[in-house]
Design an enzyme around this catalytic site. Structure first.
Site, PDB file in Angstrom:
ATOM      1  N   LYS A  57      28.679  21.665 -32.841  1.00  0.00           N
ATOM      2  CA  LYS A  57      29.190  21.353 -34.172  1.00  0.00           C
ATOM      3  C   LYS A  57      30.695  21.537 -34.156  1.00  0.00           C
ATOM      4  O   LYS A  57      31.220  22.380 -33.430  1.00  0.00           O
ATOM      5  CB  LYS A  57      28.588  22.312 -35.207  1.00  0.00           C
ATOM      6  CG  LYS A  57      28.733  21.823 -36.622  1.00  0.00           C
ATOM      7  CD  LYS A  57      27.729  20.721 -36.875  1.00  0.00           C
ATOM      8  CE  LYS A  57      27.462  20.482 -38.329  1.00  0.00           C
ATOM      9  NZ  LYS A  57      26.158  19.834 -38.507  1.00  0.00           N
TER      10      LYS A  57
HETATM   11  N1  GLU Z   1      25.761  16.175 -39.108  1.00  0.00           N
HETATM   12  C1  GLU Z   1      24.400  15.761 -38.971  1.00  0.00           C
HETATM   13  C2  GLU Z   1      23.506  16.964 -38.805  1.00  0.00           C
HETATM   14  O1  GLU Z   1      23.823  18.057 -39.201  1.00  0.00           O
HETATM   15  C3  GLU Z   1      24.222  14.692 -37.912  1.00  0.00           C
HETATM   16  C4  GLU Z   1      24.615  15.076 -36.532  1.00  0.00           C
HETATM   17  C5  GLU Z   1      24.609  13.945 -35.513  1.00  0.00           C
HETATM   18  O2  GLU Z   1      24.276  12.817 -35.865  1.00  0.00           O
HETATM   19  O3  GLU Z   1      24.966  14.220 -34.368  1.00  0.00           O
HETATM   20  O4  GLU Z   1      22.394  16.856 -38.346  1.00  0.00           O
END
Ligand code: GLU
Length: 411
Positions: A102
């Site tokens: 993240k």
């Molecule tokens: N931000 C989204 C999540 O928390 C999508 C992450 C992604 O597509 O890599 O799952």
């Protein structure tokens, strides 16, 4: 409670059930790499502005690191660390070949011009371009970030590494994106809500739903559930919350939001209520789809909904989770409930690598299939082991990561 402590508590419950050794627990809880960088840009006014950016690469035992990039003033290392670990368990629960990561920038995007946001995004890429890429770590949108920003990321990355559309997902459809990626998280939340209702023996038409948050996830969830004949009785965002027992006109609400830069303030199709009242509203399904940590020990007892669907990441704190469980409230956990986004990201990545494009019907069909399969596995485990859905989802996710770690070998 710190975000990382909350995710750790949930992890420990699953690790206990799985009988994981202390050393394996320590390995799985420790991030592979954590990066903090300075992002300095010139504002449109000519002034200098400095922001802090983070990328936490939690675990890649099952494949390249994967996870969104969040722009929010409260972003800090601890939150990103917790969200990165959630991505590891999430990709494992839906069994897609990724690890978890993240990123975030502590910035208020609403206080910046588009040009300033572009400078911040490109500068962030300049700083970390060697640390991500199609086979290494693939960012995507999250709270406060948009498909346009993903386009900037791809373009800036390409300046260093050449044409690499698979280095980031959630791009605009006209710029190597995927039809259906934008709606995917909300669609997944909606379809999993219907699955849960069916499993609990509840009738779908007329189900009264309350949604907190009306960004990408909240809007698509509302649309999907409205189409399934549920009644959206309450909805709110940071600018205002509204209630209408007979059901809010979702199309009217969407029109209002579109005309007001996405904000709900000023909507006249329901009575104005407070955010606290929204969480405590009389309904059948409550869907927190905004920030984390909104249901705490202080307000969990006031939640009247018998079902909570975690469309946001980490909206329910562990103490609150226990209170809800003791009252028989069924919680569908984030690592399953909102996994539609990353699953569609996987489809986008696969197509970018194949230089091929699926149609929307195929995207939706595959998404429903993968989420449906994961839901059944979590449901079965929860039933057979007599544990809440969250613990079952963590058991599935953590167990798969632990197994991959052993199979890959530690040398
Ligand atoms: N931000 C989204 C999540 O928390 C999508 C992450 C992604 O597509 O890599 O799952």
């Amino acid at each position: 409670m710190r975000a990382s402590d909350a995710t750790r508590i949930y992890f420990d419950r699953a690790a206990e059930q799985l009988d994981l050794s202390e050393s394996m627990r320590r390995l799985l809880l420790t991030a592979k790499r954590e990066v903090q960088v300075q992002i300095a840009i010139e504002r449109d006014s000519g002034e200098l502005a400095t922001f802090i950016g983070y990328r936490v690469q939690h675990n890649d035992a099952r494949g390249p690191l994967k996870g969104g990039l969040r722009y929010h003033p409260q972003v800090d290392l601890d939150e990103v660390r917790s969200l990165a670990s959630l991505m590891t368990w999430k990709t494992a629960v839906v069994d897609i070949p990724y690890g978890g990561a993240k990123g975030g920038v502590a910035i208020d995007p609403s206080a910046c011009s588009l040009r300033e946001l572009e400078r911040v995004t490109r500068k962030f890429v300049d700083t970390i371009h060697d640390l991500f890429g199609p086979d290494v770590d693939i960012p995507a949108p999250d709270m406060g970030t948009t498909p346009d920003m993903m386009a900037w990321i791809m373009n800036q990355y390409g300046k260093y590494h050449g044409f690499s559309p698979a280095c980031v997902t959630g791009k605009p459809v006209e710029y190597h994106g995927l039809p259906g990626r934008d709606e995917a998280t909300g669609r997944g939340v909606g379809s999993l809500t219907l699955k849960l209702l069916s499993r609990l023996g509840r009738k779908i038409p007329g189900t009264r739903v309350a949604i907190q948050g009306f960004g990408n996830v909240g809007t698509h969830t509302a649309k999907y559930l409205r189409d399934a004949e549920c009644k959206i009785v309450a909805v709110g965002d940071a600018t205002g919350a509204f209630h209408r027992a007979e059901g809010i006109d979702v199309l009217e609400l969407l029109r209002h939001a579109r005309a007001n830069a996405g904000r709900l303030a000023g909507f006249t199709g329901g009575d104005t209520i407070s955010n606290a009242e929204l969480l405590a509203i009389d309904c059948d399904v409550l869907i927190p789809a905004a920030l984390g940590g909104v249901i705490t020990a202080a307000n969990a007892a006031s939640v009247r909904s018998p079902i909570v669907i975690e469309a946001a990441n980490a909206p329910v704190e562990p103490d609150a989770d226990d209170i809800l469980a003791s009252r028989g409230v069924v919680v569908l956990p984030d690592i399953l409930a909102n996994a539609g986004g990353v699953t569609a990201s996987w489809f986008e990545w696969v197509q970018n690598r194949q230089h091929y494009q699926w149609g929307l019907d195929r995207v939706r069909g595959e998404l429903d299939r993968i989420l449906g399969q994961a839901f059944e596995q979590v449901w079965q485990l929860s039933t057979s082991r007599q544990v809440p859905l969250r613990t079952a989802a963590y058991m599935l996710g953590v167990g798969r990561v632990a197994r991959a770690t052993v199979l890959g070998g530690i040398t």
